[in-house]
Structure formats: structure tokens, C-alpha cells
Design an enzyme around this catalytic site. Structure first.
Site, PDB file in Angstrom:
ATOM      1  N   THR A   1       0.809  -1.220   0.000  1.00  0.00           N
ATOM      2  CA  THR A   1       0.000   0.000   0.000  1.00  0.00           C
ATOM      3  C   THR A   1       0.843   1.271   0.000  1.00  0.00           C
ATOM      4  O   THR A   1       0.292   2.367  -0.123  1.00  0.00           O
ATOM      5  CB  THR A   1      -0.949   0.018   1.215  1.00  0.00           C
ATOM      6  N   GLY A   2       2.152   1.165   0.175  1.00  0.00           N
ATOM      7  CA  GLY A   2       3.011   2.344   0.068  1.00  0.00           C
ATOM      8  C   GLY A   2       3.510   2.884   1.386  1.00  0.00           C
ATOM      9  O   GLY A   2       3.810   4.079   1.489  1.00  0.00           O
TER      10      GLY A   2
ATOM     11  N   THR B   1       6.417   2.182   3.015  1.00  0.00           N
ATOM     12  CA  THR B   1       7.827   2.564   2.884  1.00  0.00           C
ATOM     13  C   THR B   1       7.978   3.795   2.003  1.00  0.00           C
ATOM     14  O   THR B   1       8.771   4.695   2.306  1.00  0.00           O
ATOM     15  CB  THR B   1       8.626   1.391   2.285  1.00  0.00           C
TER      16      THR B   1
ATOM     17  N   GLU C   1     -18.585 -22.781 -17.492  1.00  0.00           N
ATOM     18  CA  GLU C   1     -18.400 -21.339 -17.314  1.00  0.00           C
ATOM     19  C   GLU C   1     -19.660 -20.564 -17.676  1.00  0.00           C
ATOM     20  O   GLU C   1     -19.974 -19.539 -17.060  1.00  0.00           O
ATOM     21  CB  GLU C   1     -17.211 -20.855 -18.160  1.00  0.00           C
TER      22      GLU C   1
ATOM     23  N   ASP D   1     -15.296 -24.541  -6.346  1.00  0.00           N
ATOM     24  CA  ASP D   1     -16.564 -23.825  -6.174  1.00  0.00           C
ATOM     25  C   ASP D   1     -17.298 -24.319  -4.929  1.00  0.00           C
ATOM     26  O   ASP D   1     -17.828 -23.528  -4.142  1.00  0.00           O
ATOM     27  CB  ASP D   1     -17.455 -24.030  -7.404  1.00  0.00           C
TER      28      ASP D   1
END
Length: 639
Positions: A201-202, A204, A420, A497
Site C-alpha cells: 500500500t506504500g 515505505t 463457465e 466452487d
């Protein structure tokens, strides 16, 4: 290694200088023509030798025609001297040659000097001389790396998506620039700031930005750098680090991953003399003890604040906790703009659209996305990064890399296509479900096929209806296989699933209080304990009656949503067939094709698709050489 070579060269130069000096002091010998002893006797007999000098075992002299010579006496010849006198040779004797004092000392003491030099050399290496304090005897010194004022180029302009966190730390910058502004009012700047947030997340980056804005020295160290196998080393390093920081004050100490050294004391099995606890005790004293460190601000980062010692978090130590959360859609857009400035981007690149399609991405994930897009563009020989490259990079990160090297049989492709399609159709009909973003039967990562959902907005909580809709869509794939191929042909592809649906249902009952019968009580046991010493005595058990009731309520949620998904698919068999046919033809369909199918229209080819049926070998499809239950997680449903 470079420092070692430098030291060896230095000692080599010293030895060469010593040899040169000694050779200058040693006696010089006049160059003379060598002569054998037999030739010498022959010259004496012929009367050609006039004067000679005898010194040790060497005879030197001149012939009568002024030619110098020298010879060596091989044996002790007692008759030589009377014979020379008889032949009229002028004989001069000299005492044995003495070595110079300096040469004698050097030869005598050279082994000792060499051993001493080697010992000094290795001692310096062990003490970390010339290597930044990394030697074996320097383990008590701090390993913190010092960055000067001009070495840090990061500013707050480089930090995006964390506006509230930036506001919290701007006070530190203001204080470091003008401390008197706060001191006049009796204010005290926080001694420590703890940055808490998920990985990437920043934290540092934000700490470096504080140092870059304040223009102060910046000490950087990891929490694991304090602890060694020797007792007391960690505490010694903490003391040394704060002593160095005090000399550089005002400055910032940044400790990354502080949970490596700041964990709760007394929780493990190591006892009170644990090396990590001694290191933590010293850190507590240095941050707020009798000896204050004015002007030294400690910034620490962790993604596990729950395991930190309470004494570390009290006011006076880490006074302030700054939460650095995952960025929202606006923050992701800002982060993408920062990283897109570093690459040549095309005009069609829309950071807002990418930000909407990347919920839950951290700053590091977005940086990786831009980097992957640049690699895709470079691989295709482009000079700019286009929106298509960013989309491919996003799909690779969210769904995994395509595995086109595996060949799939038509039956397996058809089964995967229905599987799918079942996920997608159920997800489109249940309420509060995220929109279907893309469906593919191209194996990605560990999955044979992927149905990807993308939320229209960031979500921070989930309703009961939304959770039940997720359970229904998870069973859509298995039900599609059962309806189309029969129960005897249902595969193991739905194992992941089923696992996820069961986990959601059980959490609804035991953790989130979404069962009407059991009510808002936590029945599940928290298995997230980190310390064995705390968890061995803390186990929450439930009675057998309650456990049976939990199973019944979980089964009720599963059965209800299983039946709902089956009803949706049986009511929309035409759409199920059409979507499966589109997947067999195009292998991947996106939002446009899905809307056309649901509207009863014929789907158009997706962007970038080209018909390979006329080429040799056809489309490269895939087989599953591994177990079909290898799948990866939310928000995609995978086969």
C-alpha cells in the site's frame, strides 16, 4: 570483495617498497666476467694474472691486459696460495663479507612481520574495516543504512492514493523544518509513527517521502536486522543505531516490518531471556527512557499491528498510528497516473476505466499492472503502451497467464464452456451480484476456464442477499454440467466452487450472525493465533447440539441457493446453449457478447479475435493434464 582486493594491493605495494629500500642499502658488486677455476689456473700459469683479491670463496682481479674477472674456489685448496706467490701474483685478502644491518634485520624478522601483517588484515576484515561494519566482530553495530539529505528524491507528489495518511505525516515534515512553531505552544511532536496497512500500500514510500520533503538524514533498517544468534546483539544494535541518529539529528529512523522484533512479550515459548525480547526492551528504552533523543523521529511499518507489544504502542513511543489502506477507485486512478507518467502511453489509455476494473489492488499491484502492460507492448514491437496492453495485463493479474501450449479435446472444451456459461448466467440473474466482466475457456493459471466478475464500485461490507447470490453463482457451473450431460458425467472441476460456497455458508452461520435460528453469536474458532504459547490454552469449543445445528443451518443455505441456481439455468437453457456455442467459437467473450446473448441476439466477434479455422492446425486450445480441481480464487468462478 573490492575492499579486500584494495587491502591486498596495499600490502603488496608495501612489500615492494621494503625490498627496494633494502636493495638500495645492500652493497653493490662490480660486474665482472665469470671465469672457471681451470681457466684461472691456466692464466696464472701463463703469467697473465697480475693482482687478485680473495674474499670468502671468491677470487676476483685483473689480467695484465686490464680485463676484470672473478671465479669461485670449488674446494679448500691449501696449495693455491703458495702457487700464486710463486707465480708472482700480487694477492690481497679481505675479511668475509658482512650483510647490511637492515638486510639482516629484514631477513631475520620477515616471517614475524608477515604473520603480523596477515593477522592485522584479517582482524580488520572481522571488525568490518572498509566494508561498512559487516564483519564478524561488528555484529553489535547497527546495520541501518544512512541516506543523506540529497540522496532521497521521493516527495509527496510521488505518493498517490493515500491522502489521509499524507495529511497525518505532513506534521512531521513541518516540525522538522520549523520545530519552534510547535515548541512555542508547548506542543510535542510524536516520537514515533506506526504505519499500518496491507502489503504493497506504500508505507515505505510514504516514509521516504517524509524524509525527502523534510530534507533530513534517513536511517533505514528492517526489523529482522536486529536479531542474531548471539544474545545481546539486537540490543547493542538498537543502542548503536540511536547513537548514530542522535549525531545526525534532526533525522528519521525507519524500521520496516517492525513486527519481526516488536511482537508481544511473554507470548511465545522462549521465556524471558529470549533474544527478541531483549531487543524489544532496548527499543522501548531508547524511544522513551531517561535519555531522550530529541529530534529523532521513528517511523515503523507493519501489516500485523495485532501482534505488537502494547508497551510499544503507548503514547510516548509510537504516539500515532497512521492507517495506509488499500486505495479506492479515486486513489487507484491517481496511482495509475503516477506510474503511467513513466511509460509512453497512447491517447486511448483511460486510467479511470482501469481503476474501476481493479478493486482491491494495492499500489504495488497497480505498478505491476503498468509494468506488465509495458512488457506486452515491447513484446509486440510497439513504441507506446495502448489500452489493449493494459487490459491484457489486468487479465493476466486477475485470472492468471494464458496456457495456450496445452491442447484440449472437443468434449473437454464443450464441458468447460457449459460450466463457465452456468456461472455467468446464474450470476446475471441473482440480485446484488457483481456484473460479469469476461468468460473464457482458455486455461489461465491453474484453472481450465474462468468467469470473471468485476464490481461497479468498491464494497466494504456484504449483505446476506449478496452472499447468497455468490453461493448460487458458484454452483452454476456444476449444475450446468449436470443438466446438460447428466449426473453421471459431472466432473471434479467444481471442487473449488463447492469449497468456497461451503466456506461462505459456514461463515454466515458461525461468524457473521446471518442465521435466523442461531442468531448473532460467534461460534467459529479463531485459528489465526500466531504464538503457540497463547493458543495452546485458548480454544473455544461448542456443544454437540450446537455443532449439529450449525451443520443443519449451513446445509439449509447451500440447498436453498443450489435449488435457486438450478431453477435459473433450467429457465434459461436457450441462453446457456448460445453462450456455450459462443465460447466454443471465440474461446473468450466479454461484456458486449454477454449482453447480446442475454438479449437473444447473435454475438459478434470479440475485439482482437480472428478466425483461425482456415489456418493449418486450427486454434491452439487446451487440455487439462492436471487435476481439474486446481483453481484460483475470488472474484472469478473457475473450472
Amino acid at each position: 570483495m573490492n575492499e579486500t582486493v584494495k587491502n591486498l594491493l596495499l600490502w603488496l605495494v608495501i612489500v615492494i617498497i621494503l625490498i627496494s629500500v633494502i636493495s638500495n642499502f645492500s652493497p653493490k658488486h662490480q660486474q665482472m666476467a665469470p671465469m672457471s677455476y681451470t681457466q684461472f689456473l691456466s692464466q696464472v700459469q701463463q703469467g697473465n694474472v697480475g693482482n687478485i683479491v680473495i674474499q670468502d670463496d671468491t677470487i676476483s682481479g685483473e689480467t695484465k691486459d686490464k680485463q676484470s674477472f672473478s671465479t669461485y674456489i670449488p674446494l679448500n685448496d691449501s696449495s693455491l696460495l703458495p702457487y700464486l706467490v710463486k707465480q708472482g701474483v700480487n694477492v690481497e685478502g679481505k675479511p668475509p663479507q658482512q650483510q647490511s644491518l637492515l638486510l639482516h634485520i629484514f631477513i631475520s624478522w620477515f616471517p614475524a612481520i608477515l604473520l603480523f601483517a596477515v593477522w592485522i588484515f584479517f582482524l580488520r576484515q572481522m571488525q568490518g574495516g572498509g566494508s561498512g561494519g559487516r564483519g564478524a566482530m561488528s555484529f553489535g553495530r547497527s546495520k541501518a543504512r544512512l541516506l543523506g539529505e540529497d540522496q532521497i528524491k521521493v516527495t509527496f507528489a510521488d505518493v498517490a492514493g493515500a491522502d489521509e495518511a499524507k495529511e497525518e505525516v505532513k506534521e512531521l515534515v513541518d516540525y522538522l523544518k520549523d520545530p519552534s512553531k510547535y515548541q512555542k505552544l508547548g506542543g510535542r511532536i510524536p516520537k514515533g509513527v506506526l504505519m499500518v496497512g496491507s502489503p504493497g500500500t506504500g508505507k515505505t514510500l510514504l516514509a521516504r517521502a517524509v524524509a525527502g520533503e523534510a530534507k533530513v538524514p534517513f536511517f533505514s533498517i528492517s526489523g529482522s536486522d536486529f536479531v542474531e544468534m548471539f544474545v545481546g546483539v539486537g540490543a547493542s544494535r538498537v543502542r548503536d543505531m540511536f547513537e548514530q541518529a542522535k549525531k545526525q539529528s534532526p533525522c528519521i529512523i525507519f524500521i520496516d516490518e517492525i513486527d519481526a522484533v516488536g511482537r508481544h512479550r511473554g507470548a511465545g515459548l522462549g521465556g524471558g531471556h529470549d533474544e527478541r525480547e531483549q531487543t524489544l526492551n532496548q527499543l522501548l528504552v531508547e524511544m522513551d527512557g531517561f535519555d531522550g533523543h530529541e529530534g529523532v523521529i521513528v517511523i515503523a511499518a507493519t501489516n500485523r499491528p495485532d501482534v505488537l507489544d502494547p508497551a510499544l504502542l503507548r503514547p510516548g513511543r509510537f504516539d500515532r498510528q497512521v492507517i495506509v489502506p488499500l486505495p479506492d477507485i479515486i486513489g487507484r486512478e491517481q496511482i495509475l497516473k503516477v506510474h503511467l507518467r513513466k511509460v509512453p502511453a497512447a491517447e486511448d489509455v483511460n486510467p479511470q476505466y482501469i481503476a474501476r476494473g481493479t478493486p482491491g489492488f494495492s499500489g504495488a499491484d497497480l505498478a505491476n499492472l503498468v509494468n506488465e502492460a509495458a512488457l506486452f507492448a515491447a513484446r509486440e514491437g510497439k513504441r507506446i503502451v495502448e489500452m489493449h496492453d493494459l487490459e491484457k495485463a489486468k487479465d493476466k493479474i486477475l485470472m492468471g497467464a494464458e496456457r495456450r501450449s496445452m491442447v484440449m479435446t472437443d468434449d473437454e472444451k464443450k464441458l468447460t464452456a457449459y460450466h463457465e456459461s452456468g456461472h455467468a448466467i446464474v450470476g446475471l440473474f441473482v440480485p446484488e451480484h457483481d456484473p460479469v466482466y469476461k468468460v473464457t475457456i482458455i486455461p489461465r493459471g491453474r484453472a481450465l476456464g474462468v468467469t470473471m466478475y468485476l464490481p461497479e464500485q468498491d464494497r466494504y461490507s456484504h449483505s446476506k442477499q449478496r452472499l447468497e447470490s455468490q453461493i448460487s453463482s458458484l454452483f452454476g457451473g456444476r449444475l450446468a454440467e449436470e443438466i446438460i450431460f447428466g449426473k453421471e458425467h459431472v466432473t471434479t472441476g467444481a471442487s473449488n466452487d463447492i469449497e468456497r460456497a461451503t466456506e461462505l455458508a459456514r461463515n454466515m452461520v458461525t461468524r457473521w450472525g446471518l442465521s435466523d435460528k442461531l442468531g448473532p453469536i460467534v461460534y467459529g474458532e479463531d485459528e489465526g493465533e500466531v504464538f503457540l504459547g497463547r493458543s495452546v490454552t485458548k480454544r473455544k469449543e461448542v456443544s454437540e447440539a450446537i455443532a449439529e445445528e450449525i451443520d443443519r443451518e449451513t446445509r439449509k443455505i447451500i440447498d436453498t441457493n443450489y435449488s435457486r441456481a438450478e431453477d435459473i439455468l433450467r429457465s434459461n437453457l436457450d441462453k446457456l446453449h448460445k453462450m456455450s456455442d459462443a465460447l466454443m467459437k471465440y474461446e473468450t467473450i466479454d461484456e458486449l457478447q454477454i449482453k447480446q446473448i442475454m438479449a437473444g441476439e447473435e454475438p459478434t466477434p470479440p475485439a482482437g479475435w480472428h478466425d483461425n479455422n482456415n489456418t493449418d492446425g486450427g486454434t491452439t486450445s487446451q487440455t487439462d493434464t492436471q487435476s481439474k480441481d486446481d483453481e484460483v480464487g475470488h472474484p472469478a468462478n473457475e473450472h
